[in-house]
Design an enzyme around this catalytic site. Structure first.
Site, short mmCIF file in Angstrom:
data_model
loop_
_atom_site.label_atom_id
_atom_site.label_comp_id
_atom_site.label_asym_id
_atom_site.label_seq_id
_atom_site.Cartn_x
_atom_site.Cartn_y
_atom_site.Cartn_z
CB THR A 39 -0.94 -0.10 1.09
OG1 THR A 39 -1.75 -1.24 1.25
CG2 THR A 39 -1.95 1.24 0.96
CB SER A 116 2.02 -4.91 2.58
OG SER A 116 1.21 -4.47 3.66
CD GLN A 117 -4.02 -3.14 -1.06
OE1 GLN A 117 -5.02 -2.83 -1.86
NE2 GLN A 117 -3.44 -1.97 -0.67
CG ASP A 192 3.93 -6.41 10.22
OD1 ASP A 192 3.35 -5.63 10.18
OD2 ASP A 192 4.66 -6.93 9.25
CG HIS A 204 4.80 -4.02 7.18
ND1 HIS A 204 3.96 -5.28 7.31
CD2 HIS A 204 4.55 -3.40 5.96
CE1 HIS A 204 3.21 -5.33 6.06
NE2 HIS A 204 3.39 -4.22 5.54
#
Length: 225
Positions: A39, A116-117, A192, A204
């Site tokens: 993101t 992540s995303q 995280d 992260h």
């Protein structure tokens, strides 16, 4: 050998009809990697790029491509696209990109890497949960998938790696299973705040540095090029 007129015409038509397809298949690499950014990261691979590059170095002549999707979380500079809508668009983009590539290069082994995303949309494409899901030949072509900092993380999944024993902010339900779990490794640590319930945002961003060699070894164990 006697060749009938009908057979000769058929052969001639085949040769004439497929030079572009033949040329494309001759240029298909043995391994091709799709990467998806986190993101708010700018267009491209984002933090996933470090591992994408390691894979390309490990398999000379291999190719790669970044998934094109919003990677948004409601930010004004992202057109206000919500996280959920961005992830849904991203999932559809993964399924389309992999399916289209598999049609063009059916013998190429595919690796998915998402951060992540980006990990969440790869997760959705393989394991379901956001509408579009890979299937058939395209699913079979995916030999290995790496999720790093995936918000879908939940403790107890067979492919989890790391110190997290809790869950991410978009966690899978308790008892969830993925039909292609043997293709996946998902990295998440307890510190995280996105894939787990920690409070160190910097952690992260460390999965390629911390687990990159391990992830590459897993990919090598799954790819036969």
């Amino acid at each position: 050998m006697k060749v009938t007129a009908a057979a000769a015409l058929s052969l001639a038509g085949l040769v004439a009809a497929n030079p572009v397809e033949l040329q494309e298949r001759q240029s298909c690499p043995k391994v091709y990697t799709f990467g998806a950014r986190e993101t708010t990261a700018p267009a491209g691979y984002g933090t996933a790029g470090g591992l994408v590059n390691q894979v390309k170095s490990a398999f000379p002549g291999s190719g790669s491509e970044a998934i094109v999707y919003p990677a948004c979380g409601g930010q004004s500079n992202c057109g206000g696209v919500s996280y959920e809508n961005s992830a849904q668009q991203g999932t559809a983009a993964v399924v389309k990109a992999v399916t289209d590539y598999n049609k063009k290069c059916p013998d190429t082994q595919i690796v998915l890497i998402g951060y992540s995303q980006g990990g969440q949309i790869m997760d959705n494409a393989l394991c379901g949960g956001a509408g579009a899901t890979l299937s058939g030949a395209a699913m079979n072509a995916v030999k290995a998938a790496i999720f790093m900092g995936d918000p879908h993380n939940v403790a107890g999944l067979s492919y989890n790696v790391g110190t997290c024993t809790a869950q991410g902010f978009a966690a899978r339900p308790k008892g969830f299973t993925c039909a292609v779990a043997d293709k996946i490794k998902s990295y998440c640590d307890s510190t995280d705040p996105y894939c787990c319930n920690g409070n160190d945002a910097n952690s992260h961003q460390q999965y390629v540095n911390k687990y990159g060699a391990q992830a590459l070894a897993f990919i090598k164990s799954k790819v036969t090029a």
